[in-house]
Design a protein around this motif. Structure first.
Motif, PDB file in Angstrom:
ATOM      1  N   LYS A  10       0.642  -1.183  -0.104  1.00  0.00           N
ATOM      2  CA  LYS A  10       0.005   0.146  -0.101  1.00  0.00           C
ATOM      3  C   LYS A  10       0.870   1.453   0.119  1.00  0.00           C
ATOM      4  CE  LYS A  10      -3.920  -2.169   0.415  1.00  0.00           C
ATOM      5  NZ  LYS A  10      -4.974  -2.141  -0.475  1.00  0.00           N
ATOM      6  N   TYR A  11       0.436   2.216  -0.676  1.00  0.00           N
ATOM      7  CA  TYR A  11       1.432   3.220  -0.992  1.00  0.00           C
ATOM      8  C   TYR A  11       0.483   4.629  -0.269  1.00  0.00           C
ATOM      9  CZ  TYR A  11       3.976   0.455  -3.814  1.00  0.00           C
ATOM     10  OH  TYR A  11       4.724  -0.384  -4.331  1.00  0.00           O
ATOM     11  N   ASN A  25      -8.945   5.721  -3.313  1.00  0.00           N
ATOM     12  CA  ASN A  25      -7.358   5.210  -3.463  1.00  0.00           C
ATOM     13  C   ASN A  25      -7.356   3.737  -3.058  1.00  0.00           C
ATOM     14  OD1 ASN A  25      -4.620   5.264  -2.075  1.00  0.00           O
ATOM     15  ND2 ASN A  25      -4.654   6.402  -3.992  1.00  0.00           N
ATOM     16  N   GLN A  29      -5.891   1.121  -5.921  1.00  0.00           N
ATOM     17  CA  GLN A  29      -4.620   0.159  -5.535  1.00  0.00           C
ATOM     18  C   GLN A  29      -5.085  -1.148  -5.599  1.00  0.00           C
ATOM     19  OE1 GLN A  29      -1.744   1.094  -2.599  1.00  0.00           O
ATOM     20  NE2 GLN A  29      -2.542   3.418  -2.456  1.00  0.00           N
ATOM     21  N   GLN A  33      -3.674  -4.159  -8.088  1.00  0.00           N
ATOM     22  CA  GLN A  33      -3.048  -5.285  -8.059  1.00  0.00           C
ATOM     23  C   GLN A  33      -3.916  -6.581  -8.715  1.00  0.00           C
ATOM     24  OE1 GLN A  33      -3.239  -5.067  -3.739  1.00  0.00           O
ATOM     25  NE2 GLN A  33      -1.691  -3.809  -3.634  1.00  0.00           N
TER      26      GLN A  33
END
Length: 82
Positions: A10-11, A25, A29, A33
């Protein structure tokens, strides 16, 4: 780093901090993935190209529905059309 963090990194979010933006967000993500996994399966011959397309299309629709459900609207700087 454990296996889960390695496989599903996770960013940090860098946009305007609002709950709906953070949730979207996270959904975005996860979409990225999942698309990566599907592409890998298709590339290695585990699923057909049409099955990969169908799965990615379904994920895209889920992502769009989450965006609309969260009430996120396009800004003038967005380049993608609904």
């Amino acid at each position: 780093m454990d296996k889960s963090e390695f496989l599903n990194p996770k960013y940090p979010y860098r946009g305007q901090v609002k709950p709906e933006n953070l949730v979207f967000n996270s959904n975005l993500q996860e979409f990225a993935q999942q698309v990566g996994y599907i592409c890998g399966l298709e590339t290695n011959g585990k699923i057909s190209s049409s099955e990969a397309y169908t799965q990615i299309h379904s994920l895209w629709e889920q992502l769009e529905n989450s965006k609309h459900g969260l009430g996120i609207r396009h800004s003038e700087s967005d380049d993608i059309e609904d």
